[in-house]
Every structure is written in structure tokens, then in C-alpha cells.
Write an enzyme that holds these catalytic residues in place. Sequence first.
Site, mmCIF file in Angstrom:
data_model
loop_
_atom_site.group_PDB
_atom_site.id
_atom_site.type_symbol
_atom_site.label_atom_id
_atom_site.label_comp_id
_atom_site.label_asym_id
_atom_site.label_seq_id
_atom_site.Cartn_x
_atom_site.Cartn_y
_atom_site.Cartn_z
ATOM 1 C CD GLU A 209 4.254 0.344 6.731
ATOM 2 O OE1 GLU A 209 5.144 0.650 7.547
ATOM 3 O OE2 GLU A 209 3.811 1.165 5.885
ATOM 4 C CG ASP B 287 -0.255 0.019 2.539
ATOM 5 O OD1 ASP B 287 0.730 -0.738 2.687
ATOM 6 O OD2 ASP B 287 -0.681 0.769 3.445
#
Length: 387
Positions: free
Chosen positions: A140, A78
Site C-alpha cells: 500500500e 507493509d
Amino acid sequence: MAEASPAPAVLDVVRTLVAFDTTSRNSNRALIDYARGILEKAGARIRLTEDATGTKANLFATLGPDISGGYVLSGHTDVVPVDGQDWRSNPFEPEIRDAKLFGRGTADMKGFVGTALALVPEISKQPLRRPIHFALSYDEEVGCVGVRSLLADLVQQNIRPALAIIGEPTEMRVVGAHKAGAVIETHVHGREGHSSAPAKGANAVMMAGEFIAYLAQLAGELRDDTDAHFDPPYTTLQANMIAGGTAVNVLARDATITWEYRALPDRDAAQLVPRVVAHGDENILPKYRAQAPEARFDTVVRASYPGLRRDVRSPAVQLACEISGGNDVQAVSYGTEAGLFQAAGIAAVVCGPGSIADAHKADEFIALSQLAAGENFLRQVVARACR
């Protein structure tokens, strides 16, 4: 002398990854499917762990012998939003300018992930004596969310890697420690009333001000406990967002404070939140509850992650130092998934191409020379897995 450049295959895969808009609010499945295709074609053993909606997934893949041990190459998929940022080019259409690759996630951390995936066909042909594992996680950037289920799955399946290299951007410096962190939200409940009669209500904004004043006081106290490896060398505590009130002549009924700590990794960071909560309940609320019994603070930890404890004898740190040719083990104040790997019993080190200073902002980039350095580093990791 011209600076080194990565192999064309590395650049191609990194570009492809950047083109997937995996902002944390979006699905990462298209990227995961792409990575899975590369790995499955090379004969990797694949495991997926999904979120509750099935729109996001972690991928864990293994090349080499089906034995315990081996090296994990770990990265999150991400990226942070580009909203409101002034980019010179489309952040999801990467382009090269001045020997730099620009695009969202180039530094943090699709440069590392793309380099690792580009080497998969080559790795699959090597005489590996230790497994090479790939761990790609989701979310994350919003609290190291996804990797937790990936690690739980490894424990459940008795898959026990020897060490993990988390390829966050360190300019290929060896980072062996980082702080723990948490994002906390406190909702302040007061009582509305006319601002000309403050004693007849409970002004949530004023309550929030006293709450923040205590955060500042506690932050000052925390400066006395230091670790010279870090900059700053102490645990930090601060409020970064506040909202509340409806009009200048109305006592605020509600306010919200968003605050954080970044704690030295071997301290009891978990005690900070209850300490702050207790101060609010015992020292701030009584005077407001005298006229508004409903006044209160509601505090919730929105995200947290453990620190990475410094251990220069860690096999992960020793491997990274051996490859880098130095013994300079650094510590950083930002967080990564490394602390979670360490907590799961897997030695971890943070080492990857690019600079954290270039991440999260407009015109994020990674120097091509850094991609080349990361490629060289990973080739040496693979060579050691063949010994």
C-alpha cells in the site's frame, strides 16, 4: 481515572505483527502466514492473491455465513522504511513507554490489523448473520499496489461485501472522503556541452527548472477550485525531488523530476498529467530543440490511486457514525485503499486507532487507549453483524 487499555491478546498480536519487518521492499509472507494460521484455526475461508514473484501476498478471509454482503475489515501489511531515522528503541522490537506502544507500523497500521486478528477466535464463536471479512494487502505504501489484485479476485469470484472499514489511523474519527493522488517521474533529456557556450547544447537542469515553474503556475490555478471539507481545500501539485547534472561547468545532459498531485476526489485528476506534458512539449522544448533536436521530456506515472468520494448516505459511513455516536464525517488529504474499494462497488469508510501524525517517523507509536478504542469499535461492528 486510568486510561483504558486493550485486552492482553490484542497487545500480543500487535506486538507480533510489528516484529515482522514488512518494509515494502521486503516480503510480507511471514506475516501473512501468521495471520492465515489464526484465521484457519478459527475456521475462516481463505483466499490468497500473490504478486508476480510469489514473495508477497494479499489475504482475504471470511468468517460467518457464505452469503453476499458482510463487513470487510481492511488493512495493509507493509510499512515505510526506518532508514536514517533516529529511534530510541529497535523499531521492530515493540516496547511500551508512557502508555504508548512504540514500533514501526504501530499506528500505520498494524494496530488495527492486530486488533482485528486478536478478535478472530471470539468472532468465530458469534452467531454471525452477516459475514465478517478480513482483507490484508501488500505494498500500500508504494501506491496501493497489492489490494488491486485482491479486489479483482473478489469481482471474479462474485464475492460482494456490503462495505469495508479501512482501519488507517484516524484517532477513531470517521473519515468519509480523501483525495486522489499520483507520483509522476519526468526524465529530462538534453545535450552536454561546455557551460561557456550554452547555445551549443541543451541544459537539462534549466529545462527542468522551466518544467517545475509550470507546475507551480498550474498549482496556483488549481487553488481556484475548492472543497471546504478538505485541508487544504484544493488540489495540490508540486515537485518534491530533482536530480541532474555532473559538474558546474558542464551543461547537464540529464535531469529527473519527481512530482505529485493530490486531487479533490470528484475531479478529473487524470487530465493533469497530459496537461503538464503538453505544456512541456509545446512551450519549453522548441527553443532547446533548435540546437539539440534530441531534447525531450519522458514522463511516467509511477503510482496512482483514486480518491474516496464523499457520500454521507454510504452504509459504511452510516455504520461508523452509528458506532461512534456522531455525524461528524471528515475528509483528509492523504490517500488510502478506500477509494479502490469504492471504485470496485464496495462502500468504504476510513476509521482506525492511532494518529496519522505519529506515522512514518522515528519513534512511531500508538497510545494504548487508542488500541482499546479500536477494540471496542470492532466489537460493536461484530455485534451488528449478528443482528
